[in-house]
Design an enzyme around this catalytic site. Structure first.
Site, PDB file in Angstrom:
ATOM      1  N   HIS A 121     -16.602 -31.726 -88.115  1.00 60.58           N
ATOM      2  CA  HIS A 121     -17.117 -33.088 -88.229  1.00 60.58           C
ATOM      3  C   HIS A 121     -16.650 -33.765 -89.502  1.00 60.58           C
ATOM      4  O   HIS A 121     -16.185 -33.142 -90.446  1.00 60.58           O
ATOM      5  CB  HIS A 121     -18.661 -33.085 -88.169  1.00 60.58           C
ATOM      6  CG  HIS A 121     -19.305 -32.656 -89.441  1.00 60.58           C
ATOM      7  ND1 HIS A 121     -19.586 -33.544 -90.463  1.00 60.58           N
ATOM      8  CD2 HIS A 121     -19.704 -31.434 -89.872  1.00 60.58           C
ATOM      9  CE1 HIS A 121     -20.153 -32.876 -91.463  1.00 60.58           C
ATOM     10  NE2 HIS A 121     -20.226 -31.603 -91.135  1.00 60.58           N
ATOM     11  N   CYS A 122     -16.808 -35.092 -89.498  1.00 61.97           N
ATOM     12  CA  CYS A 122     -16.661 -35.925 -90.683  1.00 61.97           C
ATOM     13  C   CYS A 122     -17.713 -37.017 -90.545  1.00 61.97           C
ATOM     14  O   CYS A 122     -18.774 -36.747 -89.975  1.00 61.97           O
ATOM     15  CB  CYS A 122     -15.225 -36.441 -90.857  1.00 61.97           C
ATOM     16  SG  CYS A 122     -14.539 -37.306 -89.443  1.00 61.97           S
ATOM     17  N   MET A 124     -17.460 -40.141 -88.902  1.00 64.64           N
ATOM     18  CA  MET A 124     -17.429 -40.668 -87.538  1.00 64.64           C
ATOM     19  C   MET A 124     -16.906 -39.660 -86.507  1.00 64.64           C
ATOM     20  O   MET A 124     -17.026 -39.878 -85.318  1.00 64.64           O
ATOM     21  CB  MET A 124     -16.559 -41.927 -87.468  1.00 64.64           C
ATOM     22  CG  MET A 124     -17.090 -43.107 -88.257  1.00 64.64           C
ATOM     23  SD  MET A 124     -18.634 -43.765 -87.600  1.00 64.64           S
ATOM     24  CE  MET A 124     -18.104 -44.363 -86.001  1.00 64.64           C
ATOM     25  N   ARG A 126     -13.721 -38.970 -86.041  1.00 62.29           N
ATOM     26  CA  ARG A 126     -12.559 -39.586 -85.387  1.00 62.29           C
ATOM     27  C   ARG A 126     -11.253 -39.426 -86.156  1.00 62.29           C
ATOM     28  O   ARG A 126     -10.192 -39.465 -85.560  1.00 62.29           O
ATOM     29  CB  ARG A 126     -12.829 -41.077 -85.176  1.00 62.29           C
ATOM     30  CG  ARG A 126     -13.959 -41.309 -84.212  1.00 62.29           C
ATOM     31  CD  ARG A 126     -14.452 -42.722 -84.197  1.00 62.29           C
ATOM     32  NE  ARG A 126     -13.449 -43.650 -83.691  1.00 62.29           N
ATOM     33  CZ  ARG A 126     -13.727 -44.748 -83.017  1.00 62.29           C
ATOM     34  NH1 ARG A 126     -14.967 -45.064 -82.768  1.00 62.29           N
ATOM     35  NH2 ARG A 126     -12.788 -45.534 -82.610  1.00 62.29           N
ATOM     36  N   SER A 127     -11.304 -39.273 -87.485  1.00 62.33           N
ATOM     37  CA  SER A 127     -10.073 -39.247 -88.267  1.00 62.33           C
ATOM     38  C   SER A 127      -9.869 -37.913 -88.981  1.00 62.33           C
ATOM     39  O   SER A 127      -9.001 -37.122 -88.602  1.00 62.33           O
ATOM     40  CB  SER A 127     -10.067 -40.412 -89.267  1.00 62.33           C
ATOM     41  OG  SER A 127      -8.833 -40.497 -89.944  1.00 62.33           O
TER      42      SER A 127
END
Length: 187
Positions: A121-122, A124, A126-127
């Protein structure tokens, strides 16, 4: 115009097209590989949900206090989850590539036991997290960047920033060169 060489690393523009064509709808957390989930900050902080999913390993691609997910290993003590944090900024100039191999090692170690499940994870999901998982698919599973992107995007809406796409392209080119040279290093 002929088709692009299948073994060539796609340009950032081509990668952007791959990632945006036929991609999954955005959700807070998605299973992207057997026993691997990519999620956002809310998912990472939702310990009851993580327990329900059976998460045993957590790779935080946004560790730290400034504009990141400040959990740390201690946050998961009551879950006995194995934690690995990467202090990374979601900016095109940040060198995420310095973490590609260590993150891939962590993922491979987690997946070596069929009872383990991993959340990457981060903020969002997404990146940064997506970029590290794409790097794992390339390093640990032998996929090309294009194949890894095609695989993940049908399961999760990902949008690595262009700086990370460039770094993934460099990794792809390095790994393709190694595969061409074979086990003897080009002898």
């Amino acid at each position: 115009m002929g088709e692009r060489d299948a073994s060539a690393t796609p340009s950032c523009y081509e990668l952007d097209k791959i990632l945006n064509r036929g991609c999954a709808a955005y959700a807070p957390c998605d299973q992207v590989w057997p026993r691997v989930y990519i999620g956002d900050e809310a998912t990472a902080k939702d310990k009851p949900k993580l327990k329900k999913l059976g998460i045993t390993h957590i790779l935080n691609a946004a560790e730290g206090t400034w504009n990141n997910v400040d959990t740390g290993a201690g946050y998961y003590d009551d879950m006995a989850a194995v934690y690995h944090g990467v202090v990374a900024s979601d900016t095109p100039s940040f060198d995420l590539g310095q973490y590609f191999f260590s993150a891939a090692d962590f993922i491979a170690t987690a997946l070596a036991d069929p009872n383990n499940k991993l959340l990457v994870h981060c903020v969002m999901g997404r990146s940064r997290s997506a970029s590290l998982f794409l790097a794992y698919l390339m390093i640990g599973e032998g996929m090309t960047l294009a194949d890894a992107a095609e695989h993940v995007k049908t399961r999760r809406r990902i949008l690595p920033n262009w700086g990370f796409l460039k770094q993934l392209r460099e990794l792809d080119a390095q790994l393709l060169e190694r595969r061409r040279d074979g086990p003897h290093g080009g002898d």
